[in-house]
Each structure stands twice: as C-alpha cells, then as structure tokens.
Motif scaffolding. Structure first.
Motif, PDB file in Angstrom:
ATOM      1  N   LYS A   2       0.739  -1.235  -0.033  1.00 12.06           N
ATOM      2  CA  LYS A   2       0.111   0.100  -0.060  1.00 12.06           C
ATOM      3  C   LYS A   2       0.870   1.274   0.060  1.00 12.06           C
ATOM      4  N   ASP A   3       1.873   1.116   0.809  1.00 14.87           N
ATOM      5  CA  ASP A   3       2.620   2.376   0.857  1.00 14.87           C
ATOM      6  C   ASP A   3       3.692   2.588  -0.654  1.00 14.87           C
ATOM      7  N   CYS A   4       3.831   1.449  -1.190  1.00 15.26           N
ATOM      8  CA  CYS A   4       4.499   1.519  -2.536  1.00 15.26           C
ATOM      9  C   CYS A   4       3.825   2.131  -3.413  1.00 15.26           C
ATOM     10  N   GLY A  35      11.525  -3.962  -2.943  1.00 12.61           N
ATOM     11  CA  GLY A  35      10.906  -3.937  -4.067  1.00 12.61           C
ATOM     12  C   GLY A  35      10.772  -2.655  -4.705  1.00 12.61           C
ATOM     13  N   CYS A  36      10.751  -1.506  -3.869  1.00 15.10           N
ATOM     14  CA  CYS A  36      10.893  -0.155  -4.480  1.00 15.10           C
ATOM     15  C   CYS A  36      12.183   0.372  -4.689  1.00 15.10           C
ATOM     16  N   ARG A  37      13.369  -0.376  -4.199  1.00 14.73           N
ATOM     17  CA  ARG A  37      14.690  -0.110  -4.434  1.00 14.73           C
ATOM     18  C   ARG A  37      15.108  -0.577  -5.657  1.00 14.73           C
ATOM     19  N   ALA A  38      14.512  -1.786  -6.031  1.00 16.26           N
ATOM     20  CA  ALA A  38      14.719  -2.374  -7.416  1.00 16.26           C
ATOM     21  C   ALA A  38      13.763  -1.411  -8.526  1.00 16.26           C
ATOM     22  N   THR A  39      12.788  -0.996  -8.176  1.00 16.78           N
ATOM     23  CA  THR A  39      11.972  -0.200  -9.074  1.00 16.78           C
ATOM     24  C   THR A  39      12.682   1.064  -9.546  1.00 16.78           C
ATOM     25  N   ALA A  40      13.412   1.883  -8.323  1.00 11.15           N
ATOM     26  CA  ALA A  40      14.003   2.964  -8.590  1.00 11.15           C
ATOM     27  C   ALA A  40      15.121   2.493  -9.373  1.00 11.15           C
ATOM     28  N   ALA A  41      15.980   1.615  -9.148  1.00  7.41           N
ATOM     29  CA  ALA A  41      17.151   1.153 -10.063  1.00  7.41           C
ATOM     30  C   ALA A  41      16.538   0.986 -11.609  1.00  7.41           C
ATOM     31  N   GLU A  42      15.577   0.380 -11.763  1.00  6.26           N
ATOM     32  CA  GLU A  42      14.946  -0.006 -12.949  1.00  6.26           C
ATOM     33  C   GLU A  42      14.968   1.455 -13.679  1.00  6.26           C
ATOM     34  N   LEU A  43      14.212   2.477 -12.995  1.00  9.09           N
ATOM     35  CA  LEU A  43      13.640   3.549 -13.610  1.00  9.09           C
ATOM     36  C   LEU A  43      15.150   4.491 -13.936  1.00  9.09           C
ATOM     37  N   ALA A  44      15.955   4.483 -12.778  1.00  4.37           N
ATOM     38  CA  ALA A  44      17.323   4.988 -13.058  1.00  4.37           C
ATOM     39  C   ALA A  44      18.093   4.769 -14.315  1.00  4.37           C
ATOM     40  N   ALA A  45      17.965   3.520 -14.611  1.00  5.11           N
ATOM     41  CA  ALA A  45      18.817   3.037 -15.702  1.00  5.11           C
ATOM     42  C   ALA A  45      18.098   3.349 -17.160  1.00  5.11           C
ATOM     43  N   LEU A  46      16.840   3.647 -17.088  1.00  7.14           N
ATOM     44  CA  LEU A  46      16.290   4.341 -18.128  1.00  7.14           C
ATOM     45  C   LEU A  46      16.340   5.899 -18.560  1.00  7.14           C
TER      46      LEU A  46
END
Lengths: 158, 203
Positions: A2-4, A35-46
């Motif tokens: 929910k926080d995510c 999970g959000c750290r991984a998402t952040a890394a994904e978005l940063a890569a783009l």
C-alpha cells in the motif's frame, strides 16, 4: 505494498523536486522496501535514454534546408523567396532597372506593329514584300499595296 | 545563453531576419526532437517544428520576455505536436494516471538495471539501444510519450510539466511513472535477450 503505491511516483524525482517531508518519507520507505529499491534502479537505468535517442535522430538528419524553408515561409527579405514573390514580378521588384531594360525590344516591336497597321489603313493581305530579279543586272522590286516599285541600282543612275 | 536569446529576440522584433534565423538554427534540432518524440513520424515532426517557428515569428511582437524564449518556443511546439497527434488519432482509449498495486509488479526483477548499467558516459549498450528506445517510445500512448519527451529532451521539472500540460503535480508524477514503466516493459524483451546472449558468450 500500500505504501509502495504512494511512493512509486516519487521515484523519478530530481533533487529538489520533492518537498522535504516527501523526500524524508521516501527515504525511510526505501530503506525498508527492496521492491521499491529495485524499481528505482530500473527507472534510473532508463533515465536520459529517451532524450539521448531523440537527439541522436535529430542530429543524424540533414537540417540544411530547414532554416531556409522557415525563412521563406515567414517572408523574410533577402532570403529564399516566398511562393507569392516568385517569377518575373518578384524579380521585377528586386531588379527594376534590368526589368525595364529587358522590356525595350518588346515595346519597340509592339510600336512597329501598331505603326504598320495604322499605315495600312485596314487592308488585308501582305503589305510589302521584296523581290530580287536577275536580268543581266541586279534589280530589286518592292511589292507594296500601291503596286510594284522598282529599285534601280547605282549603275543605272550613272 | 538566455541573455543571448533575448538579444536575438530584440533584434528579430526590430525586423532583423538574421537574428531570427540564428534563433531557428539554435533550436531547430531540439524542437524537431520534441516533435518527433510526440508525433512519431519524422516528416510530420519536420512540419510541426517548422510551423512552431513560423508561429513564433508571427507573434514575435507580442513576446514580452516574461518567460524565456525557449520556454515559449517549446510550449508552442508541444501544443502543435499534441494537436497533430490528436488530429491523426481516430480513437484511443485513455489510460488512467493513478498508480495501482498491479503497476508495481512485473518490473523485470532488475533485468534492465543490470543490463543497462548506470554510467551513461561509458555504457556502450545505451547507444546501441537508441533505435530500440525509439521503437519502444512509439508504442506508448500520446500523453505518456509527451510527458517523457518533455522531461527528457526539454528537461522540464515537475512544476514546469504541470504548467505546460495543465495538470497537477501529483498527476505529473504518476503519469511519468506510468510512462517509464511502459518504456521499461517495451524494452524488457530486448534487455532479456541481451542478458541471455551475454551469459551464453561467457566462458
């Protein structure tokens, strides 16, 4: 999770774009959420790839005609001519003396035709023609509307 | 740069065609890049970019310098691009902007970050992916393409995006998030293939 949902949109923020409270809350969440750290890394890569790709396409294209076409459309003087100013009239505007000079032979020809027509008085058929007869000596006969006129050479006058 | 823009604008307003020409040359590629990202078609992007400069020229007298020249120019280019897309679009289902739990799953478990790396200057793969990125961008809905292009080519902030697009900052953030997730999804297949190739070629 929910926080995510709440924090995910903040992941692409640049420095200073989030309020202090938002940034603090996001940092706290990321510390505890893999999970959000991984998402952040994904978005940063783009990040930056889209801009890089589009500018590469723009830089690969030949832009030589672009500015001339724009200037022609805005009708800037001294540049590529706009559609409405092309042709003789457009050239006349920019070279009035040369245009007038080019008209002299045409005007002279028109004046001659008008003069001859006035002299003819409306008769039809050829007004004048030139004949050359060779009977021992060269004789020139000019056929006019008033009848033939024999032109004697200098020898006959002597 | 901005002071130089203003000097050229002032000269152009006074009727100096060379000054306006210099402004066109300065921004033509970037305006084209923005248009290309939004309208997708390169010829249409060319026309839209030219039209943006023509419009700017037509309203040059009304420009007071309250915003920067480039902001004004790109605002016009953005709106023309969006109009062009909307004219061409027959019908397209609008995507929602809010973020749902389902949007947070299926991200590829770090495959993009691993494959792409995080060093833009030294990552050869980033350059090799330029074409794939262009293709992926074209699969996004217009509003996602637009916000991503404005963010990345023009470098607009959340506030500037909100002002340009007439939406709230919160909507900007969620729309950008969706746009990036869709780009990520579109590129995932390529990244996975690339990672698999690397594994196979490893000793």
């Amino acid at each position: 999770m929910k926080d995510c949902v709440r924090y995910a949109p903040m992941l692409g923020a640049r420095e200073g774009e989030l309020t202090e409270e938002e940034q603090h809350a996001l940092d706290l969440h990321l510390q505890g959420c893999a999970g959000c750290r991984a998402t952040a890394a994904e978005l940063a890569a783009l990040d930056g790839l889209v801009g890089e790709s589009l500018m590469a396409r723009a830089n690969a294209r030949d832009f030589a005609p672009f500015v001339d076409e724009v200037m022609a459309r805005v009708g800037a003087p001294g540049l590529a001519p706009a559609r409405g100013r092309r042709g003789f009239l457009g050239w006349f505007r920019t070279h009035p003396r040369a245009a007038l000079a080019s008209l002299v032979p045409f005007v002279a020809a028109v004046a001659l035709v008008v003069y001859v027509r006035l002299e003819r008085g409306g008769e039809s058929g050829p007004m004048a023609s030139l004949e050359i007869a060779t009977e021992g000596e060269v004789t020139m006969v000019l056929q006019t509307s008033d009848g033939p006129v024999v032109l004697l050479d200098d020898g006959e006058h002597s | 740069m901005e002071a130089d823009d203003l000097a050229l604008v002032t000269k152009a307003q006074a009727g100096d065609p060379a000054a306006f020409r210099a402004l066109v040359v300065r921004y033509q590629r970037k305006v084209y890049a923005v248009a290309l990202g939004i309208v997708k078609d390169s010829d249409l992007a060319w026309d839209v970019a030219q039209e943006a400069f023509v419009r700017v020229h037509g309203h040059l007298g009304a420009f007071e310098g309250k915003s920067s020249f480039s902001t004004w120019l790109f605002r016009i280019a953005t709106h023309l691009s969006i109009d062009a897309v909307r004219r061409e679009r027959v019908s397209q289902k609008e995507d929602v902007d809010e973020v749902r739990e389902s949007d947070l799953t299926g991200g590829g478990e770090g495959i993009l970050a691993t494959t792409l790396g995080d060093d833009p200057a030294e990552n050869l793969l980033r350059r090799e992916m330029a074409e794939k990125i262009q293709d992926a961008l074209q699969t996004l809905p217009e509003k996602h393409r637009t916000i991503l292009v404005l963010r990345e080519v023009e470098g607009l902030s959340y506030e500037e995006l909100a002002e340009r697009l007439g939406i709230h900052k919160g909507t900007v953030m969620s729309r950008l998030f969706h746009a990036r997730k869709k780009m990520q999804a579109a590129l995932r297949g390529y990244a996975e293939r690339s990672a698999r190739d690397d594994e196979e070629s490893a000793p």
